[in-house]
Design a protein around this motif. Structure first.
Motif, mmCIF file in Angstrom:
data_model
loop_
_atom_site.group_PDB
_atom_site.id
_atom_site.type_symbol
_atom_site.label_atom_id
_atom_site.label_comp_id
_atom_site.label_asym_id
_atom_site.label_seq_id
_atom_site.Cartn_x
_atom_site.Cartn_y
_atom_site.Cartn_z
ATOM 1 N N LEU A 85 -14.847 -13.318 -14.708
ATOM 2 C CA LEU A 85 -13.830 -12.749 -13.826
ATOM 3 C C LEU A 85 -13.154 -11.801 -14.934
ATOM 4 O O LEU A 85 -12.432 -12.341 -15.267
ATOM 5 N N ARG A 138 -5.546 -15.997 -11.177
ATOM 6 C CA ARG A 138 -6.421 -16.860 -10.756
ATOM 7 C C ARG A 138 -6.422 -18.148 -10.967
ATOM 8 O O ARG A 138 -5.285 -19.134 -11.537
ATOM 9 N N LYS A 139 -6.580 -19.220 -10.034
ATOM 10 C CA LYS A 139 -6.792 -20.118 -9.894
ATOM 11 C C LYS A 139 -7.381 -21.096 -10.785
ATOM 12 O O LYS A 139 -8.614 -21.021 -10.346
ATOM 13 N N ALA A 150 -3.277 -16.534 -15.939
ATOM 14 C CA ALA A 150 -3.933 -18.123 -14.925
ATOM 15 C C ALA A 150 -2.923 -18.614 -14.498
ATOM 16 O O ALA A 150 -2.359 -19.135 -15.029
ATOM 17 N N ALA A 153 -8.837 -22.869 -2.640
ATOM 18 C CA ALA A 153 -9.424 -21.967 -2.935
ATOM 19 C C ALA A 153 -8.841 -21.989 -4.201
ATOM 20 O O ALA A 153 -8.558 -20.266 -4.928
ATOM 21 N N ASP A 177 -10.107 -20.701 -7.900
ATOM 22 C CA ASP A 177 -11.346 -19.590 -9.257
ATOM 23 C C ASP A 177 -11.861 -20.430 -9.150
ATOM 24 O O ASP A 177 -13.545 -20.028 -9.790
ATOM 25 N N VAL A 178 -11.824 -21.335 -10.496
ATOM 26 C CA VAL A 178 -12.894 -21.855 -11.682
ATOM 27 C C VAL A 178 -11.980 -23.562 -11.468
ATOM 28 O O VAL A 178 -10.659 -23.498 -11.035
ATOM 29 N N ALA A 199 -13.021 -24.577 -2.533
ATOM 30 C CA ALA A 199 -12.207 -23.756 -3.172
ATOM 31 C C ALA A 199 -12.954 -22.926 -2.754
ATOM 32 O O ALA A 199 -13.635 -22.854 -1.821
ATOM 33 N N LYS A 200 -13.333 -21.320 -3.457
ATOM 34 C CA LYS A 200 -13.100 -20.032 -3.574
ATOM 35 C C LYS A 200 -14.994 -20.021 -3.418
ATOM 36 O O LYS A 200 -15.893 -20.592 -3.715
ATOM 37 N N VAL A 239 -16.216 -20.187 -6.970
ATOM 38 C CA VAL A 239 -15.621 -20.997 -7.872
ATOM 39 C C VAL A 239 -16.713 -20.726 -9.189
ATOM 40 O O VAL A 239 -18.455 -20.912 -9.105
ATOM 41 N N HIS A 296 -23.099 -22.543 -8.935
ATOM 42 C CA HIS A 296 -21.682 -22.725 -9.516
ATOM 43 C C HIS A 296 -21.633 -23.200 -11.014
ATOM 44 O O HIS A 296 -20.417 -22.574 -11.416
#
Length: 349
Positions: A181, A187-188, A213, A253, A255-256, A292-293, A296, A319
């Motif tokens: 990223l 970012r979440k 973040a 949602a 990202d991590v 999540a996205k 992720v 992932h």
């Protein structure tokens, strides 16, 4: 790729460009490295974190070469002083030091004079008298590296102190995320598990918020600090973050997702109703991760309790960044040792 095959050394005909670059920090406008110790990330600026990450990227390039040494820290002595068991952190620091051609001395508390009652202050004086340049220390008591730094001409790197901090782990986590990223701004990042007793979580909160973040903490109410605002409740004064006790909602949602090791002793202390209950509500499973996205990233500082805080299909799934975190640990520790030892005058013996 391994550290033993990763480094380019100086040839008889001259110095390669990569080695020459490893002898000085990367150019970061407006940032000069002035730190003698690395004790936590709470007083780092975003620019200092960026300098560490840029230096780690340069070290990673060196690690991809075929000859296993650069002479950057030749003549320097790095001591690893561990009062707790460790595999990843200790080995990564020792590989990093050897890759930079430093002399490495490994001290384990159970085989040192500490087992005979020698105090930390006396140990510090002994290491100072022996001419240590950098001491990498892990200790079960929060604040122990700070005490050591007060007693030392040598630089001190905190490799984990009690529940307090683990700065090198947080930096390698940031470095790993940056590889996937490019920008962490907004970012979440969800950290799941025993937040209260996790030095990894605390240092990551600082590192991630420095990077912009949005940090969400999730765990049983008994394992999450009651007040995470600065100056109140939490004595370490962490920056404000979001707390979401329901994992399914926290993962929306994201990202991590970073799961923390569940420490069995917390159950014995009455902070958990049981392992089965924790698994039911907080284990990171493939079905939960689907909230999540799509891209992720899953992270874990190790060691993992597969089947407890994380399901095996996630721990070893597409992932998972866990093995990459371990690999990146050497480059990041090389960067820290270089910035600390390569930019400081040699400690007097």
């Amino acid at each position: 790729m391994t550290a033993s095959r990763g480094l380019q050394q100086r040839g008889a005909a001259g110095t390669s460009a990569s080695v020459a670059e490893a002898k000085r920090p990367p150019e970061t406008p407006g940032v000069t490295w002035r730190r003698k110790h690395i004790l936590d990330l709470d007083d780092f600026t975003a620019e200092e974190v960026e300098l560490v990450l840029q230096t780690a990227a340069a070290m990673a390039q060196v690690l991809r070469r075929g000859i296993p040494r650069v002479p950057t820290l030749r003549g320097r002595t790095i001591v690893t002083l561990f009062y707790e068991a460790s595999t990843r952190t200790r080995v990564a620091f020792e590989l990093a030091a050897k890759a930079l051609s430093a002399d490495v001395v490994s001290v384990a508390a159970q085989t040192s004079s500490a087992s005979k009652g020698e105090s930390l202050v006396d140990t510090a004086r002994t290491l100072r008298a022996m001419g240590a340049d950098v001491i990498v220390m892990r200790h079960p008591s929060a604040g122990a590296p700070y005490l050591l730094a007060e007693q030392q001409e040598a630089s001190v790197i905190n490799a984990g102190d009690g529940w307090h901090a683990h700065p090198s782990q947080a930096l390698l986590d940031l470095y790993t995320l940056r590889q996937h990223l490019a920008d962490l701004q907004g970012r979440k990042v969800v950290i799941v598990g025993d937040i209260l007793h996790s030095r990894v979580a605390r240092s990551n909160v600082w590192g991630l918020t420095h990077a912009g973040a949005h940090v969400v903490l999730c765990g049983p109410p008994t394992l999450v600090p009651s007040d995470l605002g600065p100056g109140a409740g939490d004595p370490l004064g962490l920056p404000p973050v979001e707390v979401e006790p329901v994992l399914d909602r926290a993962l929306e949602a994201a990202d991590v997702v970073m799961a923390l090791r569940l420490q069995r002793e917390r159950q014995q202390a009455g902070l958990l109703t049981g392992i089965a209950d924790y698994i039911k509500h907080y284990q990171v499973t493939a079905s939960r991760l689907a909230r999540a996205k799509p891209g992720v990233l899953f992270m874990h500082p190790g060691p993992m309790n597969e089947g407890i805080e994380v399901a095996p299909e996630v721990a070893r799934g597409p992932h998972s960044m866990v093995e990459e975190q371990v690999s990146n640990g050497v480059a990041v520790r090389m960067a820290l040792l270089y910035l600390i030892a390569g930019t400081q005058p040699r400690a007097p013996s």
